[in-house]
Design an enzyme around this catalytic site. Structure first.
Site, mmCIF file in Angstrom:
data_model
loop_
_atom_site.group_PDB
_atom_site.id
_atom_site.type_symbol
_atom_site.label_atom_id
_atom_site.label_comp_id
_atom_site.label_asym_id
_atom_site.label_seq_id
_atom_site.Cartn_x
_atom_site.Cartn_y
_atom_site.Cartn_z
ATOM 1 N N ARG A 62 0.855 -1.189 0.000
ATOM 2 C CA ARG A 62 0.000 0.000 0.000
ATOM 3 C C ARG A 62 0.894 1.243 0.000
ATOM 4 O O ARG A 62 1.719 1.423 0.892
ATOM 5 C CB ARG A 62 -0.937 0.031 1.209
ATOM 6 C CG ARG A 62 -1.801 1.298 1.235
ATOM 7 C CD ARG A 62 -3.034 1.200 2.105
ATOM 8 N NE ARG A 62 -2.736 1.196 3.524
ATOM 9 C CZ ARG A 62 -3.680 1.271 4.478
ATOM 10 N NH1 ARG A 62 -4.961 1.348 4.143
ATOM 11 N NH2 ARG A 62 -3.344 1.243 5.758
ATOM 12 N N ASP A 122 -3.826 2.121 14.192
ATOM 13 C CA ASP A 122 -3.000 2.836 13.225
ATOM 14 C C ASP A 122 -3.511 4.265 13.148
ATOM 15 O O ASP A 122 -4.314 4.702 13.977
ATOM 16 C CB ASP A 122 -2.963 2.123 11.865
ATOM 17 C CG ASP A 122 -4.276 2.219 11.082
ATOM 18 O OD1 ASP A 122 -5.224 2.884 11.550
ATOM 19 O OD2 ASP A 122 -4.343 1.626 9.988
#
Length: 533
Positions: A167, A448
């Site tokens: 990603r 996160d």
């Protein structure tokens, strides 16, 4: 090499390049960085400016909706390019930063895919990002190994590791350590160029392609920008169209109204969409920040059972399957507990969440910890059996999902306990991020950047709209600051004096105060935070 060394006449590094980093920044890669930055950055800046214009209309009372001018795309009969065989089965995916030991453990886990994350699970330190490129290059070559410097334990890849998907960073994030014509290179562009260049040959030798996750898109014109970047580099390196195959995260509220259009713009490169639910909740708050009737309750009650999130999941599945694309589910962020009773409770919650996703028709889902894999595998087997995916689940008989369904306000209370939890989570995550860690276990969850974003924007919005807690108190800057002082002491006791001093907690506390009490909403906490790295 010294700092501020002029590598070519056009490219400046503000950090020293080690011999290992010089293997990543070859002459070819440096030339491509200059060429693609000059070609694609001006258009990217226009796209980011368009986001601000759209947000102004929402701030003035408008609501996101399906675009009239692209109705023909939504009503047209078309499909995305066929999905490569090695991407058709993605029942279970695990995510994590591009740290060497974690990559090996994730690729060895009982999962189909490991998403190696340069974005929300990775603090964008220069060393972390470029070492991450080395780590992924070695993983794709099958040569990655690691010896723990403390224990001496060795880590190597097992036979048939999971599929690796990288990603890249979001379009809004600059890379300040690398300048073209005196200006930072877009972080997303740097991540993509380096990953493609150093991995297309090793991937191609296995009959595979360069597989990516693309985050935080808000509009189909941004998808078209990515499509053109992919095509340009494929042509430049004489690779066939579709060497790059991507999965796009639908994790912003504007993007949910653009899913057909995003798939269409990327139809030669895309294989699916993903429900990035935590960022989606953050984006719901951010996009509708000026709408007092759309203020969310405690984040703990904003689950996939909330009507606006349920509608989002079901519409994503229907849209993807209509176009021949995979519909990936969201993250189970729980960390297994060593306490048997607690662990049973965690696995019950995970099972219920994944039952909902797979029964809706999702083709796969995410976990943050390999200990959840057996539970989720069991649920996937129940719904998919021998099928690689659920493209056969069309949801054609569903009632049409309207803009109102996707914007439905959420029921639930705002509580003191919820506010205090938000403060502690945001404080601990920010401190870790500023210390170079982007993926952090906090109170039994793998957090996160997205969950920290929800935590601080929720409180910001409660302050702005003078919302009350369930005990009748109005949420004010003064109330937040008093709680921040108190919860800062709680966290200091939890982590100990040494960690508090050494891990940027004071800086994190100051930054959290600034962005939560500011009159204008800070778009991403990672942007002011990046100045400290």
């Amino acid at each position: 090499m010294s700092n501020q060394t002029n590598i070519t006449n056009d490219l400046v590094f503000t950090e020293t390049l080690t011999p290992a980093f010089q293997e990543i920044f070859t002459e070819e890669s440096k030339a491509l960085i200059v060429e693609l930055t000059r070609k694609f950055k001006p258009r990217l800046q226009e796209l980011l400016a368009s986001r601000l214009v759209a947000q102004e209309t929402y701030d003035q009372g408008a609501l996101p909706d399906f675009a009239e001018e692209t109705k023909s795309v939504r009503n047209g009969d078309w499909h995305v390019a066929s999905i490569p065989k090695d991407l058709q089965k993605r029942h279970l995916e695990i995510t994590g930063p591009v740290e060497r030991k974690m990559i090996i453990n994730a690729l060895n886990a009982d999962v189909d895919v490991f998403m190696a994350d340069f974005e929300d699970a990775q603090s964008p330190t220069w060393d972390g990002l470029i070492q991450g490129q080395i780590n992924l290059r070695d993983a794709n070559r099958g040569t990655i190994e690691h010896t723990d410097p403390t224990s001496g334990k060795q880590y190597t890849l097992k036979e048939n590791p999971a599929m690796l998907i990288a990603r890249v960073r979001g379009l809004h994030l600059p890379e300040k350590h690398l300048l073209v014509d005196g200006q930072p290179v877009p972080g997303a562009l740097l991540d993509f160029i380096l990953y493609f260049l150093h991995n297309y040959e090793s991937r191609g030798a296995k009959g595979s392609g360069v597989y990516l996750y693309v985050p935080k898109l808000q509009h189909h014109q941004e998808a078209l920008w990515w499509n053109d970047v992919f095509s340009y580099l494929e042509d430049k390196l004489e690779q066939p169209r579709g060497t790059v195959r991507c999965t796009v995260l639908i994790e912003t509220l504007p993007a949910v109204f653009q899913m057909h259009e995003i798939l269409h713009c990327l139809r030669h490169h895309i294989v699916g969409l993903n429900c990035g639910r935590w960022d989606y909740i953050f984006s719901y708050i951010k996009t509708l920040r000026a709408h007092p009737d759309r203020v969310l309750p405690d984040r703990q009650v904003v689950s996939m059972n909330q009507p606006f999130l349920s509608a989002y999941s079901r519409l994503l599945i229907k849209t993807c399957h209509q176009r021949g694309a995979l519909a990936m589910g969201g993250m189970a962020a729980f960390i297994p507990s060593k306490n048997e009773a607690e662990n049973a409770e965690i696995l019950t919650k995970v099972r219920a969440d994944k039952e909902l996703e797979f029964s809706n028709g999702h083709d796969g889902t995410w976990i943050a910890h390999p200990g959840l894999a057996p539970t989720v595998r069991d649920v996937a087997a129940k719904y998919l059996g021998d099928y690689p995916n659920q493209l056969h689940v069309t949801r054609d008989n569903d009632a049409e999902i309207s803009a109102a369904d996707l914007l439905e306000p959420s029921a639930g209370e705002r509580t003191e306990a919820g506010m205090r939890t938000n403060i502690r989570v945001a404080l601990q995550y920010l401190a870790a991020w500023l210390s170079g860690k982007g993926c952090v276990p906090i109170y039994g969850l793998m957090e996160d950047a997205a969950t920290a974003e929800i935590s601080r924007t929720s409180i910001w919005q409660w302050i702005q709209h003078e919302k009350t807690l369930n005990d009748g108190r109005t949420v004010t800057k003064a109330l937040f600051r008093s709680m921040l002082e108190e919860e800062g002491k709680v966290v200091a006791d939890e982590v100990g004096a040494a960690r508090w001093q050494n891990e940027n907690f004071e800086t994190a506390k100051t930054l959290l105060d600034e962005i939560t009490t500011a009159d204008e909403l800070t778009e991403f906490l990672t942007l002011p935070g990046y100045q400290y790295l």
